[in-house]
Motif scaffolding. Structure first.
Motif, PDB file in Angstrom:
ATOM      1  N   PHE A   1      43.606  61.827  93.504  1.00  0.00           N
ATOM      2  CA  PHE A   1      42.468  62.057  93.272  1.00  0.00           C
ATOM      3  C   PHE A   1      41.414  61.347  94.073  1.00  0.00           C
ATOM      4  CE2 PHE A   1      38.103  61.466  90.853  1.00  0.00           C
ATOM      5  CZ  PHE A   1      37.633  62.771  91.071  1.00  0.00           C
TER       6      PHE A   1
ATOM      7  N   PHE B   1      39.022  62.621  97.379  1.00  0.00           N
ATOM      8  CA  PHE B   1      37.699  62.863  97.170  1.00  0.00           C
ATOM      9  C   PHE B   1      37.126  61.880  98.254  1.00  0.00           C
ATOM     10  CE2 PHE B   1      33.859  61.360  94.778  1.00  0.00           C
ATOM     11  CZ  PHE B   1      33.296  62.680  94.811  1.00  0.00           C
TER      12      PHE B   1
ATOM     13  N   MET C   1      37.086  63.648 101.478  1.00  0.00           N
ATOM     14  CA  MET C   1      36.314  64.812 101.558  1.00  0.00           C
ATOM     15  C   MET C   1      34.596  64.309 101.614  1.00  0.00           C
ATOM     16  SD  MET C   1      35.769  67.750  98.440  1.00  0.00           S
ATOM     17  CE  MET C   1      35.050  66.550  97.216  1.00  0.00           C
TER      18      MET C   1
ATOM     19  N   SER D   1      31.642  68.823  97.411  1.00  0.00           N
ATOM     20  CA  SER D   1      31.265  67.560  96.739  1.00  0.00           C
ATOM     21  C   SER D   1      29.972  67.931  95.734  1.00  0.00           C
ATOM     22  CB  SER D   1      30.800  66.428  97.787  1.00  0.00           C
ATOM     23  OG  SER D   1      31.894  66.344  98.655  1.00  0.00           O
TER      24      SER D   1
ATOM     25  N   MET E   1      31.349  69.630  92.810  1.00  0.00           N
ATOM     26  CA  MET E   1      32.173  68.789  91.854  1.00  0.00           C
ATOM     27  C   MET E   1      31.253  67.870  91.057  1.00  0.00           C
ATOM     28  SD  MET E   1      35.066  66.030  92.940  1.00  0.00           S
ATOM     29  CE  MET E   1      36.282  67.166  93.260  1.00  0.00           C
TER      30      MET E   1
END
Length: 286
Positions: A28, A32, A35, A263, A266
C-alpha cells in the motif's frame, strides 16, 4: 528485574507486529508513494514522463467534466450500496433463520457467484439486455410489449449490473453478525406485541447498525472503483472516474494525469469513509 518469560513474550509481540506493518508498506504505502510521485511528474512526448514537481495535473481535476464525473461516481456508489443493503440485509437475516443445511447450500451458491469476474458479468448483462437475445424478447413472448428493444446503454443497466456484482459481498459481510444474533431479541419484541415488520425494523436493524455500516462502506469502496461495467453498459455520461483514469492511462498515455485522478479518487473515498465512521461513533455516543 523483568522475568525472562515476559521479555520473550514482549519480543514475540513486537515481531508479530512487524509482519502486518511490512505488508502494508509493500502493498500500500510504496505503491501509493509511487503514484503520488507520478502524479506530479512532467509529461513528455510519446507517452513518457520525467519526475518533477508540477501541480498542473491536480489543477486540471477541477475542470467541470471531472468534477461532474466525480460527483456521479460517488452518487452511483452510494446508490448501489443502499440498494444492496436494502436487498441483502433482509435476505441474510432470513438466511440465518433457515436450517443449517439450507444455509450451507445458499452460501455455496453465493460463493459461486463471486467466482464470476467483472468482465464476464458485464458482457453477460450486455447480452441479457440486448434487443436480439435479451429480456426484451421474453417480454414480447409474454405479450407485455409489441417489439423487443435494447435496455442498454443506460443508467439502469449500469446500476443493475453493479448491484449483481457486489450484492454477494454484502451478504457475506452481514452473515457472521446476523448468525450470532440472539434469537431471544426478536422473540422478546414479538412477545411484547410487536409485529414481525416492526420487530425487524425496530429491534434487529438498530442492533445490527455497525454491521450495516461496515457492509455499506465495503460496497461503496468496491463500487466506486468499478470501471468495466459503466464503460460497457453505460453512455459516456454514465462513466465513472475510474473509466476516465483508465482512458488517460491506456488510450491517452498520460500517466501523470491518470495518477493525479487516482490520487484524487482515493482521497475522496477516504474522506467519505472517515466521515461515515465519525457520524456512526457520534450516534453511538449520543
Amino acid at each position: 528485574m523483568r522475568p525472562a518469560g515476559d521479555t520473550a513474550g514482549t519480543r514475540a509481540g513486537h515481531l508479530a507486529g512487524i509482519y502486518p506493518a511490512l505488508m502494508i508498506g509493500i502493498f500500500f504505502l510504496i505503491p501509493f508513494a509511487l503514484m503520488l510521485a507520478v502524479s506530479v511528474a512532467h509529461r513528455v512526448p510519446d507517452g513518457f514522463y520525467e519526475f518533477a514537481f508540477e501541480a498542473d495535473n491536480y489543477r486540471r481535476i477541477f475542470e467541470p467534466v471531472y468534477l461532474r464525473t466525480t460527483l456521479f461516481s460517488v452518487g452511483i456508489a452510494a446508490l448501489v450500496a443502499a440498494i444492496c443493503i436494502a436487498i441483502g440485509f433482509p435476505f441474510t437475516y432470513h438466511l440465518t433463520r433457515l436450517p443449517r443445511r439450507a444455509q450451507v447450500l445458499w452460501l455455496i451458491f453465493i460463493l459461486a457467484v463471486l467466482s464470476l469476474s467483472e468482465v464476464l458479468i458485464a458482457f453477460c448483462w450486455q447480452v441479457l439486455l440486448s434487443r436480439t437475445a435479451g429480456i426484451g424478447n421474453v417480454a414480447v413472448w409474454l405479450g407485455l410489449v409489441e417489439r423487443a428493444s435494447s435496455f442498454y446503454p443506460s443508467f439502469g443497466a449500469v446500476v443493475l449490473a453493479l448491484v449483481y456484482l457486489v450484492l454477494p459481498y454484502s451478504v457475506l459481510v452481514l452473515y457472521p453478525p446476523l448468525s450470532r444474533l440472539e434469537p431471544e431479541i426478536p422473540e422478546a419484541a414479538r412477545m411484547l406485541g410487536a409485529s414481525p415488520l416492526r420487530t425487524f425494523f425496530g429491534t434487529v436493524v438498530p442492533v445490527m447498525r455497525p454491521a450495516i455500516t461496515a457492509a455499506a462502506i465495503m460496497i461503496f469502496v468496491f463500487t466506486i472503483g468499478a470501471y468495466l461495467i459503466p464503460q460497457v453498459l453505460g453512455k459516456p455520461e454514465h462513466w465513472t472516474l475510474s473509466v476516465l483514469i483508465t482512458d488517460q492511462a491506456v488510450f491517452n498515455a498520460n500517466m501523470p494525469f491518470a495518477a493525479a485522478l487516482a490520487s484524487f479518487l482515493m482521497a475522496i473515498t477516504v474522506v467519505l469513509v472517515m466521515a461515515v465512521l465519525w457520524l456512526e461513533r457520534r450516534q453511538e455516543a449520543a
